[in-house]
Design a protein around this motif. Sequence first.
Motif, PDB file in Angstrom:
ATOM      1  N   PHE A   1     -71.611  33.327 -64.259  1.00 23.31           N
ATOM      2  CA  PHE A   1     -71.566  33.918 -62.924  1.00 23.31           C
ATOM      3  C   PHE A   1     -70.923  32.963 -61.928  1.00 23.31           C
ATOM      4  O   PHE A   1     -70.055  33.356 -61.134  1.00 23.31           O
ATOM      5  N   VAL A   2     -71.303  31.693 -61.970  1.00 22.62           N
ATOM      6  CA  VAL A   2     -70.751  30.703 -61.036  1.00 22.62           C
ATOM      7  C   VAL A   2     -69.256  30.541 -61.268  1.00 22.62           C
ATOM      8  O   VAL A   2     -68.456  30.486 -60.318  1.00 22.62           O
ATOM      9  N   ARG A   3     -68.852  30.493 -62.542  1.00 18.29           N
ATOM     10  CA  ARG A   3     -67.432  30.349 -62.861  1.00 18.29           C
ATOM     11  C   ARG A   3     -66.643  31.536 -62.329  1.00 18.29           C
ATOM     12  O   ARG A   3     -65.584  31.381 -61.722  1.00 18.29           O
ATOM     13  N   TRP A   4     -67.171  32.746 -62.555  1.00 19.89           N
ATOM     14  CA  TRP A   4     -66.478  33.932 -62.067  1.00 19.89           C
ATOM     15  C   TRP A   4     -66.377  33.915 -60.551  1.00 19.89           C
ATOM     16  O   TRP A   4     -65.317  34.216 -59.991  1.00 19.89           O
ATOM     17  N   PHE A   5     -67.462  33.548 -59.893  1.00 22.46           N
ATOM     18  CA  PHE A   5     -67.467  33.562 -58.433  1.00 22.46           C
ATOM     19  C   PHE A   5     -66.432  32.585 -57.886  1.00 22.46           C
ATOM     20  O   PHE A   5     -65.733  32.871 -56.906  1.00 22.46           O
ATOM     21  N   ARG A   6     -66.317  31.434 -58.525  1.00 19.04           N
ATOM     22  CA  ARG A   6     -65.316  30.461 -58.094  1.00 19.04           C
ATOM     23  C   ARG A   6     -63.898  30.947 -58.362  1.00 19.04           C
ATOM     24  O   ARG A   6     -62.972  30.674 -57.589  1.00 19.04           O
ATOM     25  N   GLU A   7     -63.715  31.673 -59.463  1.00 24.86           N
ATOM     26  CA  GLU A   7     -62.375  32.119 -59.841  1.00 24.86           C
ATOM     27  C   GLU A   7     -61.846  33.218 -58.929  1.00 24.86           C
ATOM     28  O   GLU A   7     -60.632  33.354 -58.756  1.00 24.86           O
ATOM     29  N   VAL A   8     -62.738  34.020 -58.344  1.00 21.47           N
ATOM     30  CA  VAL A   8     -62.252  35.069 -57.445  1.00 21.47           C
ATOM     31  C   VAL A   8     -62.010  34.520 -56.041  1.00 21.47           C
ATOM     32  O   VAL A   8     -61.377  35.194 -55.223  1.00 21.47           O
ATOM     33  N   ALA A   9     -62.465  33.292 -55.776  1.00 23.37           N
ATOM     34  CA  ALA A   9     -62.314  32.727 -54.433  1.00 23.37           C
ATOM     35  C   ALA A   9     -60.867  32.709 -53.955  1.00 23.37           C
ATOM     36  O   ALA A   9     -60.595  33.034 -52.790  1.00 23.37           O
ATOM     37  N   PRO A  10     -59.880  32.328 -54.801  1.00 27.39           N
ATOM     38  CA  PRO A  10     -58.493  32.344 -54.303  1.00 27.39           C
ATOM     39  C   PRO A  10     -58.048  33.717 -53.831  1.00 27.39           C
ATOM     40  O   PRO A  10     -57.300  33.835 -52.852  1.00 27.39           O
ATOM     41  N   TYR A  11     -58.502  34.771 -54.500  1.00 26.22           N
ATOM     42  CA  TYR A  11     -58.136  36.120 -54.070  1.00 26.22           C
ATOM     43  C   TYR A  11     -58.801  36.462 -52.738  1.00 26.22           C
ATOM     44  O   TYR A  11     -58.185  37.101 -51.876  1.00 26.22           O
ATOM     45  N   VAL A  12     -60.048  36.037 -52.579  1.00 25.85           N
ATOM     46  CA  VAL A  12     -60.751  36.286 -51.319  1.00 25.85           C
ATOM     47  C   VAL A  12     -60.005  35.624 -50.172  1.00 25.85           C
ATOM     48  O   VAL A  12     -59.764  36.234 -49.118  1.00 25.85           O
ATOM     49  N   HIS A  13     -59.612  34.357 -50.376  1.00 27.27           N
ATOM     50  CA  HIS A  13     -58.881  33.640 -49.335  1.00 27.27           C
ATOM     51  C   HIS A  13     -57.522  34.300 -49.071  1.00 27.27           C
ATOM     52  O   HIS A  13     -57.087  34.415 -47.921  1.00 27.27           O
ATOM     53  N   ALA A  14     -56.851  34.722 -50.156  1.00 24.34           N
ATOM     54  CA  ALA A  14     -55.498  35.276 -50.012  1.00 24.34           C
ATOM     55  C   ALA A  14     -55.495  36.592 -49.261  1.00 24.34           C
ATOM     56  O   ALA A  14     -54.541  36.902 -48.524  1.00 24.34           O
ATOM     57  N   PHE A  15     -56.547  37.405 -49.421  1.00 22.06           N
ATOM     58  CA  PHE A  15     -56.537  38.753 -48.863  1.00 22.06           C
ATOM     59  C   PHE A  15     -57.303  38.884 -47.558  1.00 22.06           C
ATOM     60  O   PHE A  15     -57.276  39.958 -46.942  1.00 22.06           O
ATOM     61  N   ARG A  16     -57.985  37.831 -47.132  1.00 24.29           N
ATOM     62  CA  ARG A  16     -58.688  37.916 -45.849  1.00 24.29           C
ATOM     63  C   ARG A  16     -57.679  38.140 -44.726  1.00 24.29           C
ATOM     64  O   ARG A  16     -56.679  37.429 -44.609  1.00 24.29           O
ATOM     65  N   GLY A  17     -57.929  39.156 -43.915  1.00 26.35           N
ATOM     66  CA  GLY A  17     -57.035  39.461 -42.805  1.00 26.35           C
ATOM     67  C   GLY A  17     -55.858  40.336 -43.184  1.00 26.35           C
ATOM     68  O   GLY A  17     -55.082  40.733 -42.304  1.00 26.35           O
ATOM     69  N   LYS A  18     -55.702  40.664 -44.467  1.00 27.48           N
ATOM     70  CA  LYS A  18     -54.600  41.528 -44.904  1.00 27.48           C
ATOM     71  C   LYS A  18     -55.028  42.995 -44.823  1.00 27.48           C
ATOM     72  O   LYS A  18     -56.216  43.319 -44.844  1.00 27.48           O
ATOM     73  N   THR A  19     -54.041  43.873 -44.746  1.00 29.35           N
ATOM     74  CA  THR A  19     -54.299  45.306 -44.616  1.00 29.35           C
ATOM     75  C   THR A  19     -54.087  46.009 -45.952  1.00 29.35           C
ATOM     76  O   THR A  19     -53.033  45.856 -46.574  1.00 29.35           O
ATOM     77  N   PHE A  20     -55.092  46.759 -46.382  1.00 30.19           N
ATOM     78  CA  PHE A  20     -55.008  47.596 -47.574  1.00 30.19           C
ATOM     79  C   PHE A  20     -55.095  49.057 -47.132  1.00 30.19           C
ATOM     80  O   PHE A  20     -55.977  49.418 -46.338  1.00 30.19           O
ATOM     81  N   VAL A  21     -54.205  49.883 -47.644  1.00 34.10           N
ATOM     82  CA  VAL A  21     -54.322  51.331 -47.471  1.00 34.10           C
ATOM     83  C   VAL A  21     -54.822  51.896 -48.792  1.00 34.10           C
ATOM     84  O   VAL A  21     -54.174  51.736 -49.828  1.00 34.10           O
ATOM     85  N   VAL A  22     -55.987  52.521 -48.759  1.00 39.06           N
ATOM     86  CA  VAL A  22     -56.616  53.061 -49.968  1.00 39.06           C
ATOM     87  C   VAL A  22     -56.617  54.580 -49.860  1.00 39.06           C
ATOM     88  O   VAL A  22     -57.138  55.143 -48.890  1.00 39.06           O
ATOM     89  N   ALA A  23     -56.007  55.235 -50.842  1.00 40.30           N
ATOM     90  CA  ALA A  23     -55.840  56.685 -50.782  1.00 40.30           C
ATOM     91  C   ALA A  23     -56.433  57.342 -52.018  1.00 40.30           C
ATOM     92  O   ALA A  23     -56.310  56.820 -53.131  1.00 40.30           O
ATOM     93  N   PHE A  24     -57.079  58.477 -51.818  1.00 37.55           N
ATOM     94  CA  PHE A  24     -57.662  59.206 -52.944  1.00 37.55           C
ATOM     95  C   PHE A  24     -57.673  60.691 -52.637  1.00 37.55           C
ATOM     96  O   PHE A  24     -57.758  61.119 -51.485  1.00 37.55           O
ATOM     97  N   GLY A  25     -57.551  61.483 -53.680  1.00 35.81           N
ATOM     98  CA  GLY A  25     -57.569  62.928 -53.525  1.00 35.81           C
ATOM     99  C   GLY A  25     -58.977  63.480 -53.478  1.00 35.81           C
ATOM    100  O   GLY A  25     -59.963  62.776 -53.732  1.00 35.81           O
ATOM    101  N   GLY A  26     -59.075  64.746 -53.183  1.00 40.40           N
ATOM    102  CA  GLY A  26     -60.385  65.398 -53.158  1.00 40.40           C
ATOM    103  C   GLY A  26     -61.048  65.441 -54.515  1.00 40.40           C
ATOM    104  O   GLY A  26     -62.270  65.663 -54.603  1.00 40.40           O
ATOM    105  N   GLU A  27     -60.280  65.204 -55.584  1.00 43.79           N
ATOM    106  CA  GLU A  27     -60.851  65.177 -56.927  1.00 43.79           C
ATOM    107  C   GLU A  27     -61.905  64.087 -57.056  1.00 43.79           C
ATOM    108  O   GLU A  27     -62.919  64.257 -57.742  1.00 43.79           O
ATOM    109  N   LEU A  28     -61.661  62.954 -56.407  1.00 39.96           N
ATOM    110  CA  LEU A  28     -62.629  61.850 -56.460  1.00 39.96           C
ATOM    111  C   LEU A  28     -63.956  62.277 -55.852  1.00 39.96           C
ATOM    112  O   LEU A  28     -65.028  61.973 -56.391  1.00 39.96           O
TER     113      LEU A  28
END
Length: 452
Positions: A23-50
């Motif tokens: 768990f600790v290893r995984w948490f540390r490994e996702v940290a670069p992604y957390v830092h990279a995407f903080r403040g970035k804009t994501f557009v998430v789209a889904f149909g009514g099927e979801l």
Amino acid sequence: MTAPEADITLSAHDAPEFAPAQFVRWFREVAPYVHAFRGKTFVVAFGGELVRDGALNALIQDLSLLSSLGVKLVLVHGSRPQVNEQLKLKGYDQQFGSGTEPTSAEALECAKEAAGEIRLDIEASFSQGLPNTPMSHAHIRVISGNFVTARPVGVIDGVDYLHTGAVRKMDIDAIKSVINQSAIVLLSPLGFSPTGDAFNLAMEDLATSAAVALRAEKLIFLTPDNTVHNADGSVDTELAREDADRLLSDGSLDEETSRFLSYASLAVKRGVARAHLVPYPLDGSVLLEIFTHDGVGTMVVEDTLDDLRPATMDDVGAIVQLIEPLEADGTLVPRGRGVIERDVEKFTVLEHDGVIYGCVALIPYLDEGMAEMACLIVHPEWQSTGEGEILLRHTEARARAAGARRLFVLTTRTSHWFMKRGFVRGGIADLPRERQAHYNHSRNSLIFIKKL
């Protein structure tokens, strides 16, 4: 005697699958992604099927987590199955397929009703806050409104598309004002003209227009399972835009996958950094796509993201992190940060989506026509997928270009890997004279040499 069920309490540490180190290893490994995407804009789209398939609640929990990590979110929903259900209940024959179709006045009223219901469902899901759930302590505001100005599609090939519209422009300043305050913007598939008329919009067109206008980091389409697959049936996790366009032109994809992929390609062509087709039936698919190396869907980029490039001083910290575990277990000779900084120009790094996960160094001894390959490392999470081969081929090419005729390595743990790739056993006497003088006899490393 078995204790009553009410008296049995288990902590996470009691569960057999709980692995603190993992768990600790995984948490540390996702940290670069957390830092990279903080403040970035994501557009998430889904149909009514979801929504129809009962996947909304799990998605909202994952999006809530992204929001708490500092990602700016714009949600775009569709409503096709809900509109079709409303039409059926009211006795109308019209049913919408996946393409662009005329929208009658009756169908427009059904579209308004369906959009209103889904919008309320989404707002209710974001309002959850029950203890012991992923939404506990979440306080997320969802803002919707007349952000989209639409125009009629008009008459095409003699067919009047009536109340079917297309995006004319978006109130980007208003949307940015909302997401910059940590709120989430929700866009329904309806737009309004300056005359006050409403138009039925395609979710894919709306989401793509929003992502392009916002210069979003990611456009994520959540689909039933419209990813692109390789010949062996595995998901093609990364497509250069040109390759996506080639697939679209050869007609090998089904209609729905082609539709999603065409919008993903268009978004990237117009400046969106990445566009993803992600299967919503897979629980946590958005998180898996964002926070794991290969993801679970198909990502379209202008160019492929795996990038071999010369290391710079900014990469020293990442290289040290890759090397330290192997130094600790004796696989590599301890070097120290100062040595890496001194020799950084000899390193090449392997990068994916801004995260460095592999490196290699080339040390020339050109007076004797030789070069040493050192510090060939691929992060454990990304091994067994060919990255070591990429680094090896790159290093061989660099050595040849520099004028080396033979490439050698010193290893204590990976002799078979090199033997399988054309290296043959050598001795100390086969090394360049300068390298012989610095050979560490206490480590007794094995020497392997390959002719280039």
